[in-house]
Every structure is written in C-alpha cells, then in structure tokens.
Design a protein around this motif. Structure first.
Motif, PDB file in Angstrom:
ATOM      1  N   LEU A 215       1.496  21.090 -17.165  1.00 34.58           N
ATOM      2  CA  LEU A 215       2.833  21.474 -16.706  1.00 34.58           C
ATOM      3  C   LEU A 215       2.754  22.610 -15.689  1.00 34.58           C
ATOM      4  O   LEU A 215       1.822  23.420 -15.711  1.00 34.58           O
ATOM      5  CB  LEU A 215       3.686  21.909 -17.900  1.00 34.58           C
ATOM      6  CG  LEU A 215       4.177  20.799 -18.831  1.00 34.58           C
ATOM      7  CD1 LEU A 215       4.919  21.394 -20.011  1.00 34.58           C
ATOM      8  CD2 LEU A 215       5.076  19.822 -18.083  1.00 34.58           C
ATOM      9  N   PRO A 216       3.748  22.703 -14.794  1.00 31.55           N
ATOM     10  CA  PRO A 216       3.727  23.750 -13.760  1.00 31.55           C
ATOM     11  C   PRO A 216       3.754  25.150 -14.369  1.00 31.55           C
ATOM     12  O   PRO A 216       4.325  25.381 -15.434  1.00 31.55           O
ATOM     13  CB  PRO A 216       5.020  23.485 -12.973  1.00 31.55           C
ATOM     14  CG  PRO A 216       5.394  22.080 -13.282  1.00 31.55           C
ATOM     15  CD  PRO A 216       4.907  21.805 -14.659  1.00 31.55           C
TER      16      PRO A 216
ATOM     17  N   VAL B 116       9.615  21.779 -19.928  1.00 29.51           N
ATOM     18  CA  VAL B 116       9.618  20.711 -18.927  1.00 29.51           C
ATOM     19  C   VAL B 116      10.633  20.951 -17.819  1.00 29.51           C
ATOM     20  O   VAL B 116      10.621  20.231 -16.804  1.00 29.51           O
ATOM     21  CB  VAL B 116       9.886  19.327 -19.569  1.00 29.51           C
ATOM     22  CG1 VAL B 116       8.866  19.025 -20.643  1.00 29.51           C
ATOM     23  CG2 VAL B 116      11.310  19.217 -20.105  1.00 29.51           C
TER      24      VAL B 116
ATOM     25  N   ALA C 122       9.370  21.099 -14.227  1.00 31.91           N
ATOM     26  CA  ALA C 122       8.908  19.800 -13.738  1.00 31.91           C
ATOM     27  C   ALA C 122      10.089  18.898 -13.396  1.00 31.91           C
ATOM     28  O   ALA C 122      10.051  18.160 -12.397  1.00 31.91           O
ATOM     29  CB  ALA C 122       8.028  19.134 -14.788  1.00 31.91           C
TER      30      ALA C 122
ATOM     31  N   THR D 169      11.325  20.028 -10.110  1.00 29.45           N
ATOM     32  CA  THR D 169      10.378  19.668  -9.054  1.00 29.45           C
ATOM     33  C   THR D 169      10.584  18.236  -8.580  1.00 29.45           C
ATOM     34  O   THR D 169      10.566  17.947  -7.376  1.00 29.45           O
ATOM     35  CB  THR D 169       8.934  19.836  -9.560  1.00 29.45           C
ATOM     36  OG1 THR D 169       8.710  21.206  -9.880  1.00 29.45           O
ATOM     37  CG2 THR D 169       7.917  19.390  -8.502  1.00 29.45           C
TER      38      THR D 169
END
Length: 761
Positions: A87-88, A707, A710, A713
């Motif tokens: 995950l980022p 999350v 993401a 994104t």
C-alpha cells in the motif's frame, strides 16, 4: 501528506522522549505486577487428584485448539503483511514500520489471548479448591479476580509499551505506523473472537440440548461427552477471545488518539494519549488489589466497588495531568495544525477524559441492570418461564432491544458531548478519542472482571464433574458463576462503548485523510463533507448496515452447524455405549473437542474475509464518499446489534440461574426447561456474534483508513484508472461471494454425517 499524520517537527525533544520513556517504564511495571499476581494465583491449592485430572483435560484441549488456530492465523498474517507493504506510504520507513508493527500488534494480541486461556485453565481448579476451604467465598473470589488481574496487567502493559515504542522510534511518523499496529491487534482479535465464540457455544449448546433437555442430567455431568469441550470453550472463547478483544480496543483507541492528537495538539497531542493510559496502569493495580469480598458480601458488590474507586482515582489523576501537561491556550502548543484556535487545551482534554470515565461507570450500571439476577428485567424473564420457552424467548428479545436503545443513547451522548468541546473538527475528534482513552483507564479492572466469569464457570464445572466440592463450597461456586455472568455482560457493554468511540475517531481520521489525499491529487483544496450528500453515500450506509447483519448471521449459523454436529456425536455415544449413563463407560471427550476445533477454525474464515474485503469492495467500487457512508452505517448498526445480542443472551443466562436457585419450580421443572432453551438461543448471541462485532467495526475502519490513499490514487489525478479500480472491487466481491457460498454449502454436511444416520436408525 498533511499535518494529520506528521508533526511540524518530526523529531521529539529530549524532554518529550523522557516522557515517552517514563510511559514505557510504567508499561513494563504493569507486566511486573502481572507476574506478581501470577505467582500468587499459581501458589493456591489445586484440590483433589480427580479435580486435577479434569482440569488437565481442559488444559490440553484448550492448548491444542489455540495451537491449531495460531497456525491458521499465521497464513492470514503473512498475506496481510505483504498487502500492507504494497500500500502507498509517504516514506520507506513508514511502509516498513507499518508492516512490522502490524506483526507486533498481531503477536501481542494473540499472546494476550493465549495468556488469558492458559492462566484461566490453571486458575479454575484453584478457585474450585478454594471454595472448599475456610473463608472459601473470599478466597475463591480473590483468586478468580486476580487471575483476571494478570491478564489485565498484560493487556495494558503490552498495549502501552507497543505504542510508546513506536512513538520513540518514529516520532512524527508514529501515527501512520501505529495504523499497522492497531490493525494487527484488531484483525487477530476478531478471528479469536469468532473462532473461540463458535467453539465455546457449539460445545455449550450441544451439551445443554442432549445433556439437560434430552437426558435430564446436570450441566457439567461427567457422563456428557461435551462437558470437557464446554469447559475448553469457556477458555478459548471468553478468556482468550475477550482478552484479545480488549487488547485491540486498547491499541486501536490509542492509535486513533495519536493520529488525531498530533494534528490537534501537536507534540503534546502525541504524548498526552500515552500519559492517560499510563495513569490507568496505576489505577488498575489499585483496583485489582483492593478487590476483596467482605464476609457474607456478594462478589459483584466487591467488584463493582473496586471498579468505581479505581475509576474515581483515574478521573482525579487524569484531570491533574491534563492541566499540568497541556497549556492553557492553543498558542502554547508545538506543531499543532491550528494554533490560532480559541479555547483551553488542558480543559478540553480533561473534560474529554472525564466523559470517557463517566461513560464506563454508566455502562457498568446500565448493563448490570439489564442482566443482573437482582434486577427487574431478568426477574421478568424468569417469571415468563412459567408459560413456556416461547415467552422466555420473547421477553429476552425485548430486554435486548430496550437495553440497546438506552446504551446507544448513552454512548451517543458521550460522543456528542466530547465533540462539542471544540468548534474545530480535528480537535473535536481528538476529544472523542481522548474520551475513549479515559474509558480505557479502567481496562485493567475490566479485563479482570471479564476473566472472573469463565474462571468461576469452569470452577463450578470441575467441582460438579469431580463431585469433590459439596455443601457450602458448591453453593459458593454457584454464586460466583452467577456473578460471573453479570461481569461478562458488563465488560461486553464497555467493550462495545470503546469500539464506538474508537471507530468514530477513526472515521474522523478517515475523512481528513480523504480530504488531504484529494487535495494532493487534484492540486486544489477539497471539502470532503460537501460531497457526502449523494445517493452513493446512502447506498454505502445501507451496505454497511447489511454487512453487520450478514456477519452476525454467519456467526450464529456457524454455531448452529457446529452445535448440530456436537449433538449428533453426543447422542451417538449415548446410543452406542449404554454404560455411559451408569458410569461404567467413560465418554469419548476428545471426539467432541476435535469436532468443535475443526468446525470453529473452518467457520471463522468467512466472517473474517467479509470484514476485510467488504470495505475494499465499497471503496474501490463506489468511491470514498460511499465508503464513508458504509462506515457510518456499520458503526450505528453494529452498536445496536452488539448490545442487543449481548444483553438478550445475558438476561436469558441469568434467568436460568434464577430458576436453578429454586424459583418458579427449580431444577427439573418445566420452567427450568424453558429457560434452558432461552439460554441455548442466547449463547451464540452473547458469546459469539455480539462480542465479535466490536473488532469487526474497528477492522473495517482501519481497512478503510489504510486503503483510502490507494482509492484516491486510482480515482483522481495523474494515476487515475477506473478500469483497475473496478477490477479490484469485483475481485473483492468475488472473494466474499465465494466464501459465503462455501459456508452455506457446509450446512448439508450434518445431514450426511454417520452420527445422524445412527440417530435416524
């Protein structure tokens, strides 16, 4: 990334590190006190050889179950560790730390659960033996409560030490890393809650239906093949499951407070949420050591007195700490998001913590009223037993519905009261998180209260199975068992309150994370709240509410299937071995333990996958606003459902105790049989589905927070990809659907079992 997750000054000063180091030392001191209590419990007498043999069988069954559960959970742990790493994150340090401390939270949560199970299987024997000695009531009460004290000290010690360690190592990056720590604790707690709850109630329901109803033998009669599994279940469900549950409540509340505190109060906001539970360690020690039943006094009165005294001490010390550590104006805060705000940070923090402590006291009283044998609701349920099982069921459901309304209003009032402490949303949400920290200053005593229940229940079971505790000793254990039913219900109520406070605070951090991520992706300031009023959000609310119902249904149905298998097995043994009834043949206890172990570990997978993948499906499929609605629907519905299930089950259980004490015809009467049926329905309510909702809503909130970047994104900015977003959502839905279908198909397995064929013949 915004100031929500990072302080203006990433490094803590030497004085700040000194504060965190002191907190870490206090956490280690809690572990040391727990060790002292442990030695005291283990030093108590162990009763007769027959009692020890029974206890050994329970110990071996519980250890075998948790070993197999550990192996199952390790698979989930490795998968989630890798997903978290993917995950980022703003920095490599955050990415690594989040994953590593996910493992730390998971290990701590499982360790707390294992300790609760192991010690309770050692203590139940000693409580049973103490009831037979001079001063039996006082001795048995002390041993049972101090057993819980050991687990309580471990809970606060490991939770506080883990959070302090993250702050020392990561400073301004700590809140983001702590998301992993809290997620690990919550995920493992949910699995232990679901799995342990299915095990214990499958055994309990099976034992009651065949033993009490069909064969007319006592609850813990050694002729019943499910009795050992029933006693094992008390430990892996109530002790291991609730210990892990309260640990994750402790960890997740700290996570929420630290995430919001670093933005609202800057450096002091990162440190003050650690100081509050450190004070809780001190008051927990006091609460455990002052719990002593006076001659002739009901154990519940002694426990409640200790709780209120420790809560009052926490209130005073936390108020002093707030005014001492925090400045009188926001201009005096270092690294805060908005130093121009009006108001007194010390006063806001003090009142918020007080709200949480007062909430704990009110929940204790309210839950005790609806589930205690001495109060009108349970007495009314007992009276309805005179007209049959149907009226018992209806009256118990009514108690659950009514109590859910009042409990939800009280929790809602606390949340709103904390929110009103500041006009700034970030500060107001931090106040809610601090209220959760205030409530959890009593967690050491709360864990002790909860563990008291299954230890007393098991002690009575060992006494009855061995036949070596009679007369006054047996009566003492019966009284302690009834007290334990109430303390377990009370701690479930408090756990629900902590879940709501933590989830609400996490919901706030989710909304700020979305706003900041959208601003970064689009390059223009975004108002997240403005986008909430849409049909998508309402759809999210409905799905969130529906997931709570689905999760509860899966848990109850899992108990039904597993209990059915236990019923068939116990019937088979009575059918194939007539000598069991006259005591000439020993039942095959291990076969029932194996059935419960197999079914509980198999059945926990589907609810777990639902909790993790449902928010992913909603977020990627419908958008971040829908996911916000989803969380709101899950929190609201989860609160009402959890209280309803817990208090209905608690009322049915204690109504049965009332009848067994000689009311309405006593044991063996038609009224008794009616309350047994009510208790059997209530078992999966109060010990499986209801308690598992607490970690459920926190897991879903943490998944959403993790999350969210993401989702943004793939929804906005240069990396926008609707196709990839939809694919992720469809994969999540497919996983949930496949898990539910597989779970439903297991229902036919009972019909094909050899045991049923024997019964049909």
């Amino acid at each position: 990334m915004s100031g929500q997750y990072h302080l203006a000054e990433a490094a803590l000063s030497g004085g700040d590190r000194g504060v965190v180091a002191v907190v870490a030392v206090v956490a280690l001191a809690a572990l040391a006190v727990g060790y002292v209590l442990l030695r005291e419990v283990l030093a108590a007498g162990q009763g007769t050889a027959k009692m020890q043999d029974i206890a050994k069988a329970v110990q071996e069954g519980a250890a075998a179950y948790l070993k197999r559960q550990r192996n199952t959970l390790m698979i989930f742990g490795v998968v989630v560790f890798l997903l978290l790493f993917a995950l980022p994150a703003d920095t490599v340090n955050e990415r690594i730390g989040r994953s590593i401390f996910f493992l730390a939270g998971s290990v701590f949560s499982f360790a707390i659960g294992y300790l609760g199970m192991w010690l309770s299987t050692q203590a139940n024997l000693r409580v049973a033996a103490a009831a037979n000695e001079d001063g039996g009531r006082e001795k048995a009460t002390r041993i049972a409560f101090r057993t819980g004290g050991v687990v309580g000290m471990a809970t606060v010690g490991l939770g506080l030490f883990g959070a302090a360690l993250v702050v020392l190592v990561y400073a301004g990056e700590a809140p983001k890393v702590l998301e992993g720590f809290g997620f690990g604790a919550a995920l493992i707690a949910m699995f232990m809650r679901v799995g342990g709850g299915i095990f214990t109630k499958a055994a309990d329901v099976g034992a009651d239906l065949v033993g009490k109803v069909e064969q007319g033998i006592p609850e813990d009669d050694p002729r019943n093949a499910a009795t050992i599994a029933d006693n094992v279940g008390d430990n892996v469900g109530d002790c291991a499951g609730m210990a892990a549950d309260l640990f994750e409540s402790y960890a997740v509340t700290l996570v929420a407070a630290l995430i919001l505190g670093s933005a609202a109060f800057g450096t002091q906001g990162l440190l003050f949420p650690l100081i509050v539970p450190a004070i809780g360690v001190i008051t927990a020690v006091i609460g455990v050591f002052i719990t002593k039943a006076r001659p002739g006094e009901n154990g519940l009165s002694a426990i409640n007195r200790s709780f209120y005294i420790s809560a009052l001490i926490s209130l005073v010390l936390c108020t002093i700490a707030a005014f001492t550590f925090l400045p009188t104006s926001f201009a005096g805060l270092e690294g805060a998001k908005n130093v121009a705000l009006a108001g007194n940070p010390g006063l806001i923090a003090a009142i918020a913590v007080i709200i949480g402590i007062v909430l704990a006291g009110i929940i204790l009283w309210l839950t005790g009223y609806y589930t205690g044998t001495e109060h009108k609701p349970v007495k009314h349920v007992g009276e309805t037993s005179k007209t049959g099982a149907a009226t018992v069921i209806l009256s118990g459901i009514s108690v659950g519905f009514e109590s859910a309304v009042y409990t939800a209003l009280v929790i809602g009032g606390a949340v709103y009261g904390a929110f009103l402490l500041s006009g700034d949303v970030t500060v107001a949400l931090f106040a809610i998180a601090l209220a959760g920290c205030g409530l959890l200053t009593t967690v050491g005593v709360i864990v002790a209260m909860d563990t008291f229940g299954p230890v007393s229940d098991n002690a009575q079971g060992i006494a009855e199975m061995s036949g070596d505790v009679t007369g006054e000793g047996a009566q003492i254990l019966t009284e302690l068992d009834a007290v334990g039913n109430t303390t377990k219900a009370i701690t479930k109520g408090i756990a629900i309150a902590t879940a709501v406070l933590a989830a609400t605070a996490l919901f706030g951090s989710y909304s700020e994370a979305i706003r900041d991520a959208k601003t970064a992706a689009l390059g223009v300031a975004q108002d997240f709240a403005a986008n909430l009023i849409s049909p998508n959000t309402l759809v999210g609310v409905l799905i969130g509410a529906a997931v709570v119902f689905m999760f509860s249904g899966l848990a109850v149905n899992a108990v039904s299937r597993a209990a059915g298998a236990v019923v068939y097995e116990v019937r088979r043994q009575f059918h194939d071995n007539p000598g069991i009834m006259d005591g000439s043949v020993r039942p095959e206890y291990g076969r029932v333990v194996d059935i419960c172990t197999r079914d509980s570990l198999r059945e926990l997978v589907t609810p777990g996958l639902l909790a993790v993948f449902a928010p992913i499906a909603v977020g990627f499929g419908l958008g971040v606003e829908s996911l916000a609605g989803y969380l709101g629907g899950a929190i609201a519905t989860g609160t009402l459902m959890a209280v309803f299930l817990a208090n209905s089950g608690g009322a049915w259980d204690n109504a049965k105790k009332l009848v067994e004490d000689g009311n309405h015809g006593g044991k063996g009467s038609a009224a008794h049989e009616a309350t047994i049926i009510g208790d059997t329905v209530g078992d999966p309510f109060k010990d499986t589905a209801g308690p598992a909702i607490n970690p459920l809503i926190k897991v879903m909130n943490l998944v959403s927070v993790l999350v969210a970047p993401a989702v943004i994104t793939f929804s906005f900015g240069a990396e926008k990809s609707d196709a990839l977003r939809i694919v992720i959502a469809l994969v999540a839905v497919a996983i949930i659907a496949a898990a539910v279908i597989v779970s439903k198909r297991r229902g036919s397995a009972i019909a094909d079992s050899p045991a049923e064929q024997v019964n049909s013949a």
